[in-house]
Every structure is written in C-alpha cells, then in structure tokens.
Design an enzyme around this catalytic site. Structure first.
Site, short mmCIF file in Angstrom:
data_model
loop_
_atom_site.label_atom_id
_atom_site.label_comp_id
_atom_site.label_asym_id
_atom_site.label_seq_id
_atom_site.Cartn_x
_atom_site.Cartn_y
_atom_site.Cartn_z
N HIS A 112 1.44 5.29 0.87
CA HIS A 112 0.56 6.22 1.74
C HIS A 112 0.71 7.47 1.08
O HIS A 112 1.45 7.20 0.50
CB HIS A 112 1.07 6.29 2.72
N HIS B 221 1.09 -1.02 0.13
CA HIS B 221 -0.37 -0.16 -0.14
C HIS B 221 1.44 1.17 -0.26
O HIS B 221 2.09 1.70 0.06
CB HIS B 221 -0.83 -0.36 0.92
#
Ligand code: AMP
Length: 114
Positions: free
Chosen positions: A102, A100
């Site tokens: 950010h 993921h």
C-alpha cells in the site's frame, strides 16, 4: 495450489481496475477503499502470497519489486512523504493473499498505526 485472488484476476485483466502504472515487474492500481487522498496498491506480476513469503520471489525479483514500489511512489509526486504498508496475516489484517504494497499519501499520518 495457490488460491486465485481478486488481484490475480486484475493482473490478468479479467476484471477492471484503475491502473496508474504498469511494466514487466509490477502493476499499480488505485485502492477501491482509499485511506487517504492517494492510495495505490503495487502488485508484482511474479506472485507470492504475502510479504512473509517474499523470499520465494528470489533476491533479484524481490529487489526489482522493492525498487518498482519506490518508482511508483516517486511518480505519485508525494513531495511531503507517504507511507508504505505491507499487511501480513491475521494480526496485520491482510485480506487478500497476494503480496501488495500500500502506498498511502496526501495527508498527515499518525503513529502508532491502528
Ligand atoms: P489488505 O487488507 O492489506 O489485504 O489490502 C487489500 C486492499 O485491497 C484493501 O485496501 C482493499 O480496499 C483493496 N481492494 C480490494 N479489492 C479491490 C479491487 N477490486 N480494486 C482495488 N482495490 C481493491
């Protein structure tokens, strides 16, 4: 076998999340513990466990993922800039083994990061 994480469940819509963008390549959600006025996580639908395993996505899918991160950042309208972070492993303080990005913005960042 890969561990089923909270992000697998969010991608499958088994648990709710605040989705800010979704297409065939990615889902972008608001972080539940934001580190700035804007804090969005960009998850690829094609899962690997971390940035250290991005090669497993293949160059085309990895490229689509990186471009999608850029598009999501553009949609967030962070005109003064933003930071993209991939936490990796123990030293990187990665807590969820599902890659993921950010996107954090809306405030002045410092350097070096903590
Ligand atoms: P990392 O430490 O890089 O693995 O980042 C994991 C991030 O996921 C943290 O910033 C958490 O606040 C965030 N997070 C954990 N659970 C959820 C959730 N259910 N919805 C949105 N963000 C979450």
């Amino acid at each position: 076998m890969q561990q089923d994480t909270i992000f697998d469940k969010i991608i499958r819509k088994e648990i709710p999340a605040d989705i800010v963008y979704e297409d065939d390549v990615v889902m972008a959600i608001k972080d539940i513990n934001p580190q700035g006025p804007i804090h969005v996580l960009v998850l690829p639908k094609n899962k690997v466990t971390g940035f250290d395993r991005i090669e497993e996505m293949g160059a085309v899918e990895a490229g689509k993922y990186i471009i999608a991160i850029s598009k999501v950042a553009e949609k967030l309208n962070l005109k003064d800039g933003y930071r993209i972070v991939f936490n990796v492993g123990k030293h990187g303080q990665q807590t969820v083994p599902y890659i993921h990005a950010h996107i954090i913005g809306g405030r002045q960042m410092g350097w070096p990061p903590g």
